[in-house]
Design a protein around this motif. Structure first.
Motif, PDB file in Angstrom:
ATOM      1  N   GLN A  66      31.586   7.128 -25.061  1.00  0.00           N
ATOM      2  CA  GLN A  66      31.683   7.135 -23.473  1.00  0.00           C
ATOM      3  C   GLN A  66      31.476   8.357 -23.011  1.00  0.00           C
ATOM      4  N   TYR A  67      32.629   9.196 -23.507  1.00  0.00           N
ATOM      5  CA  TYR A  67      32.962  10.536 -22.857  1.00  0.00           C
ATOM      6  C   TYR A  67      31.389  11.318 -23.080  1.00  0.00           C
ATOM      7  N   LYS A  69      28.590  10.130 -23.540  1.00  0.00           N
ATOM      8  CA  LYS A  69      27.376   9.677 -22.406  1.00  0.00           C
ATOM      9  C   LYS A  69      27.830  10.382 -21.199  1.00  0.00           C
ATOM     10  N   ASP A  70      28.881  10.365 -20.486  1.00  0.00           N
ATOM     11  CA  ASP A  70      29.412  11.051 -19.555  1.00  0.00           C
ATOM     12  C   ASP A  70      29.230  12.345 -19.563  1.00  0.00           C
ATOM     13  N   ASN A  71      28.920  13.255 -20.708  1.00  0.00           N
ATOM     14  CA  ASN A  71      29.148  14.599 -20.875  1.00  0.00           C
ATOM     15  C   ASN A  71      27.530  14.628 -20.895  1.00  0.00           C
TER      16      ASN A  71
END
Length: 109
Positions: A66-67, A69-71
């Motif tokens: 998820q990080y 994707k967020d990054n």
């Protein structure tokens, strides 16, 4: 993640292992992840590759996906990262990581 204050260590282990929790939140996420020598996409790629190489297909990997994707790592990029790492980490591991990645990137479009 550079602007985010990490509290997972303190939340999950603060009373049981306060020193570990403090190092996790303040050093690993507060200093190492905040170091601007590497961009966030590169850091996420490294972490996912290491998790795969160690066979650590856990909730922590789901959070790091998820990080990622967020990054800014796209669905196409994560597929390429997992495929590339599969040759070094193992094909069954890649299958397991793809299952997590599909969940994380399923919200896209």
């Amino acid at each position: 993640m550079r602007d985010m204050k990490q509290t997972a260590g303190r939340t999950q282990l603060g009373e049981f292992a306060p020193t570990f929790a403090q190092v996790n939140d303040d050093v690993l996420f507060g200093e190492v992840w905040a170091d601007e020598t590497l961009d966030m996409k590169t850091r996420s790629t490294i972490v996912i590759s290491v998790f795969m190489g160690r066979g650590l297909i856990t909730d922590a990997l789901r959070h790091h996906l998820q990080y990622a994707k967020d990054n800014g790592i796209t669905r196409e990029e994560i597929a390429a990262i997992i495929t590339h790492a599969a040759f070094y980490a193992g094909w069954p591991v890649a299958w397991a990581v793809f299952a997590l990645a599909k969940d994380v990137w399923s919200e896209e479009e």
